[in-house]
Write an enzyme that holds these catalytic residues in place. Sequence first.
Site, PDB file in Angstrom:
ATOM      1  CE  LYS A 132      -7.631   0.966   0.596  1.00  0.00           C
ATOM      2  NZ  LYS A 132      -6.942   0.027   1.461  1.00  0.00           N
ATOM      3  CB  SER A 144      -0.971  -0.011   1.179  1.00  0.00           C
ATOM      4  OG  SER A 144      -0.287  -0.234   2.384  1.00  0.00           O
ATOM      5  CG  HIS A 180      -3.733  -0.662  -2.424  1.00  0.00           C
ATOM      6  ND1 HIS A 180      -4.205   0.626  -2.376  1.00  0.00           N
ATOM      7  CD2 HIS A 180      -3.462  -1.006  -1.141  1.00  0.00           C
ATOM      8  CE1 HIS A 180      -4.195   1.062  -1.127  1.00  0.00           C
ATOM      9  NE2 HIS A 180      -3.753   0.086  -0.360  1.00  0.00           N
TER      10      HIS A 180
HETATM   11  C1  PLP Z   1      -7.057  -0.224   2.923  1.00  0.00           C
HETATM   12  C2  PLP Z   1      -6.457  -1.540   3.213  1.00  0.00           C
HETATM   13  C3  PLP Z   1      -7.093  -2.454   4.043  1.00  0.00           C
HETATM   14  C4  PLP Z   1      -8.315  -2.095   4.832  1.00  0.00           C
HETATM   15  O1  PLP Z   1      -9.441  -2.027   4.037  1.00  0.00           O
HETATM   16  P1  PLP Z   1     -10.681  -1.146   4.565  1.00  0.00           P
HETATM   17  O2  PLP Z   1     -11.829  -1.678   3.800  1.00  0.00           O
HETATM   18  O3  PLP Z   1     -10.337   0.266   4.255  1.00  0.00           O
HETATM   19  O4  PLP Z   1     -10.778  -1.412   6.041  1.00  0.00           O
HETATM   20  C5  PLP Z   1      -6.543  -3.700   4.186  1.00  0.00           C
HETATM   21  N1  PLP Z   1      -5.388  -4.033   3.554  1.00  0.00           N
HETATM   22  C6  PLP Z   1      -4.732  -3.168   2.764  1.00  0.00           C
HETATM   23  C7  PLP Z   1      -3.471  -3.586   2.102  1.00  0.00           C
HETATM   24  C8  PLP Z   1      -5.236  -1.882   2.581  1.00  0.00           C
HETATM   25  O5  PLP Z   1      -4.577  -1.007   1.832  1.00  0.00           O
END
Ligand code: PLP
Length: 382
Positions: free
Chosen positions: A235, A175, A203
């Site tokens: 996302k 991330s 991502h």
């Molecule tokens: C954003 C993210 C999460 C968490 O997801 P949410 O739905 O925002 O709680 C988990 N793992 C990674 C790698 C992320 O970037």
Amino acid sequence: MKTLEDDLSRRHAQKLYRERLVLESPQGVEVHVGETWLLSFCSNDYLGLANDPRVIAAFQQGAQRYGVGAGASHLVSGHSRAHHALEEELADFVGAERALLFSTGYMANLGALSALTDRNDAIFEDRLNHASLIDAARLARAKVTRFPHADINRLASMLAHAPRPKLITTDAVFSMDGDIAPLAEFSDLAAKHNMRLLVDDAHGFGVLGKNGRGTLEHLDLPLAPPVILMGTLGKALGVFGAFVAGEEALIETLIQRARTYIYTTALPPAVAEAVRASLRIVREEGWRRERLRALVAHFRAGAERLGLALLPSPTPIQPVVLDSAEAALRASQRLREQGILVPAIRPPTVPEGSARLRITFSAAHEEAHVDRLLEALSSVRI
Ligand SMILES: *Cc1c(COP(=O)(O)O)cnc(C)c1O
């Protein structure tokens, strides 16, 4: 005794204090903050769907049909037709037998790791894994070993001596770095040691692969044991929520045992309806992924000409690493003065000494936006 105020002022002095922006507008390429509009390179809305009229309409119709709140957990009476249909569509899309919705990716990781391991099992985590995977292993109370980033050989030798290896877990796209994990090698290792591999594709899902199925598709890997997929819906899908996908027995196990699934209110069904609309767009509008790839290529070519230190990232996450938190903060501030929003990411989110600007692109950006960013970066002279 150290007071809360002492701790806060220490954070200030170390340039680690965090503050929130208040957005007056929807998420988008330009966001309204305070008195001004800023050109934003910092959302995870990679496909530009968070404010798409079709997704908004589905959300509104979902609220008309199902009301606002789910009213109960999935296992009591909160599991609606909308949730069920979305689970079937997600499973079909990623090529899994089943998929299970969770309220967030954070909760999906907590639920999956604690459902699949107990205190005598060993979990292996990449050192740069997302905080939710780290916390998930803590909650599972399993024995946790962190291996150096993407280091297959080190992991292989650690596994050779581990008493009860059970699970390997990794971000698929890291991330804060944007690089892609060596999933084929991890999967082979997991199979060899009779373990599972949990792939967190927060991502990559929607973004990578010809059809947007994510990092597994990008690497031409099947979604079958030992692999378990976790994908998020807040996302690239632009809405909210997450899912775990895999074989029948895995999903039934999560329904029986994942505490973050069992003991929490189901997502609003209208959210599931919005995600269904968004998933249709992900399937039908491949041009969004093409556009994103072209923008990333355009940025990388320009950044190389400027001599910026880029990481080997083929994804829309393009960090520019600076040494200190102070330098990152200063660069972010200078960009802001030129109307451009790029956050400074500092420890502990990233390792000490690798504070950075984290630039992310969206299919809603245009080449001219990227040119403006490059121009601003060159005048900031980082
Ligand atoms: C954003 C993210 C999460 C968490 O997801 P949410 O739905 O925002 O709680 C988990 N793992 C990674 C790698 C992320 O970037």
